[in-house]
Design an enzyme around this catalytic site. Structure first.
Site, PDB file in Angstrom:
ATOM      1  N   GLY A  70      15.849  -4.740  -2.351  1.00 60.43           N
ATOM      2  CA  GLY A  70      17.178  -5.011  -1.811  1.00 60.43           C
ATOM      3  C   GLY A  70      17.859  -6.175  -2.524  1.00 60.43           C
ATOM      4  O   GLY A  70      18.798  -6.771  -1.993  1.00 60.43           O
ATOM      5  N   HIS A 225       0.763 -13.429  -8.007  1.00 61.22           N
ATOM      6  CA  HIS A 225       1.564 -13.181  -9.231  1.00 61.22           C
ATOM      7  C   HIS A 225       1.213 -14.207 -10.319  1.00 61.22           C
ATOM      8  O   HIS A 225       2.062 -14.551 -11.132  1.00 61.22           O
ATOM      9  CB  HIS A 225       3.079 -13.258  -8.974  1.00 61.22           C
ATOM     10  CG  HIS A 225       3.590 -12.531  -7.766  1.00 61.22           C
ATOM     11  ND1 HIS A 225       3.098 -11.322  -7.363  1.00 61.22           N
ATOM     12  CD2 HIS A 225       4.579 -12.854  -6.875  1.00 61.22           C
ATOM     13  CE1 HIS A 225       3.750 -10.926  -6.273  1.00 61.22           C
ATOM     14  NE2 HIS A 225       4.647 -11.844  -5.954  1.00 61.22           N
ATOM     15  N   ASP A 282       1.215  -5.485  -5.089  1.00 60.02           N
ATOM     16  CA  ASP A 282       2.660  -5.625  -4.844  1.00 60.02           C
ATOM     17  C   ASP A 282       3.270  -4.244  -4.582  1.00 60.02           C
ATOM     18  O   ASP A 282       4.445  -4.006  -4.879  1.00 60.02           O
ATOM     19  CB  ASP A 282       3.367  -6.313  -6.033  1.00 60.02           C
ATOM     20  CG  ASP A 282       4.566  -7.142  -5.594  1.00 60.02           C
ATOM     21  OD1 ASP A 282       4.954  -7.067  -4.408  1.00 60.02           O
ATOM     22  OD2 ASP A 282       5.129  -7.850  -6.444  1.00 60.02           O
TER      23      ASP A 282
HETATM   24 ZN    ZN Z   1       6.106 -11.652  -4.535  1.00 61.75          ZN
END
Ligand code: ZN
Length: 386
Positions: A70, A225, A282
């Site tokens: 989004g 990450h 993810d």
């Molecule tokens: Zn993230």
């Protein structure tokens, strides 16, 4: 209720050799070099897994189960994840997260979606909060969410060193970390703060300051990450040496980003603690690329299948399976205090993935129920079209 798996080469993650394994009532009931045949009256299902590898079902600690994204307008909100996107990827346990958008996405929706995955046979948990400070919650407090809402086991993904973060100060971070930590004690849950690391050059600075300043133990922080930038990955061992478990993301191959297989192989070859490393997908998160003005210029979507692709890459490279599998299983279970998960042992939950020698998924059992057989999903979500 009874399933016999014959002649599988079991990595528990340690190499158990070729053995038989009995599943009863969702648990692993017996493991032996040769288990006796069961009486016909018990009508046990039997699988011949000769030539297969049998590993613990994967634990994916970062899945946008409600859909992420989004970041370039409402039409770019990613749809919720389908059950088979997880099961066909060898995932039997997942942790749901909200991301950038804690405004149109809510913790209430996240908890409901997590409970929905449980009802479909998966083991599922979630984090309260989002990228933001103060974190959006279900009950109005991080502590109450973790203590009173069964699937909520921590806070995340709290964004650090990122242009989309709330730019938390050290005090902001310590406040939510102490809430998560103490709530974890009260509820006997992990009580972790799962931190989204951005590409900002501050890197892990705030986490080092938190460790320098407060008494909160390092195991509370779980930054993810870490392979999004090579310099960030190179800085991660210093944090791991301080006791923090760091999380690689299995990004899809874009030809630029450091892949999970490379990151895990490098970590092992450089001699860093294999116990301080986990990997997550993810999944269903938007993977955007921004320009210097913070405008999105391209996007991809995370997929849980990248975890298996990482295993396949590591097998192809000749990496020792027993040494790299904990990153996908045991370590994640330890970090998230999921005592029944992440290993093949008598008494543990029967979450099992049977792979062919190259690492492709052939069969999957979640809590003893066969979810995938001959690479085909047996169970689907109610609104999945096949
Ligand atoms: Zn993230």
């Amino acid at each position: 209720m009874l399933t016999m798996l014959r002649k599988a080469h079991v990595y528990a993650p340690e190499d158990l050799g070729v053995v038989d394994l009995l599943i009863a009532d969702g648990r692993i009931a017996a493991i032996d070099s040769e288990l006796p045949s069961l009486p016909k009256a018990l009508s046990a299902q039997e699988f011949d897994l000769s030539g297969h590898l049998l590993i613990p079902g994967l634990i994916d600690a970062h899945v946008h189960v409600t859909g992420g994204g989004g970041e370039a307008g409402p039409e770019t909100r990613v749809p919720p994840i389908a059950l088979t996107h997880l099961t066909l990827a060898g995932v039997t346990s997942c942790v749901g997260v909200l991301g950038t958008d804690g405004t149109t996405r809510t913790v209430r929706d996240l908890v409901a979606t997590t409970l929905g995955l449980r009802a479909l046979g998966l083991s599922a948990w979630c984090y309260t909060g989002s990228y933001q400070i103060p974190p959006p919650t279900l009950t109005g407090s991080v502590r109450d969410d973790i203590v009173f809402i069964d699937p909520i086991i921590g806070l995340g993904e709290l964004a650090l060193s990122d242009h989309r973060s709330s730019q938390p100060t050290l005090d902001d971070l310590l406040r939510v970390a102490s809430d998560a930590y103490v709530a974890g004690m009260i509820a006997n849950k992990a009580g972790v703060v799962h931190c989204h690391m951005g590409s900002g050059e501050r890197g892990f600075e705030l986490l080092h300051k938190a460790l320098d300043t407060a008494e909160i133990p390092p195991r509370v922080y779980h930054p993810t990450h870490i392979n999004r930038e090579r310099w960030l990955f190179d800085a991660a061992p210093k944090l791991a040496r301080r006791g923090v478990c760091v999380d690689v993301t299995a990004f899809p191959d874009d030809g630029e980003t450091m892949m999970a297989a490379e990151a895990i192989a490098r970590w092992r070859k450089e001699g860093h603690s294999m116990e301080r490393l986990t990997v997550s997908s993810d999944g269903a998160g938007c993977l955007p690329t921004f320009n210097a003005d913070g405008r999105l210029i391209k996007m991809d979507v995370g997929r849980p299948n990248t975890l298996l692709e990482a295993i396949q890459g590591l097998i192809a490279e000749g990496e020792p399976l027993a040494e790299i599998l904990p990153v996908f299983t045991t370590n994640v279970a330890r970090q998230l205090a999921l005592s029944q998960k992440g290993r093949i042992a008598v008494g543990a939950d029967a979450d099992l993935a049977a792979l062919d020698p190259s690492g492709s998924l052939r069969h999957l059992w979640a809590m003893g129920t066969c979810m995938v057989q001959e690479s085909k999903a047996l169970q689907t979500g109610h609104f999945e079209t096949s």
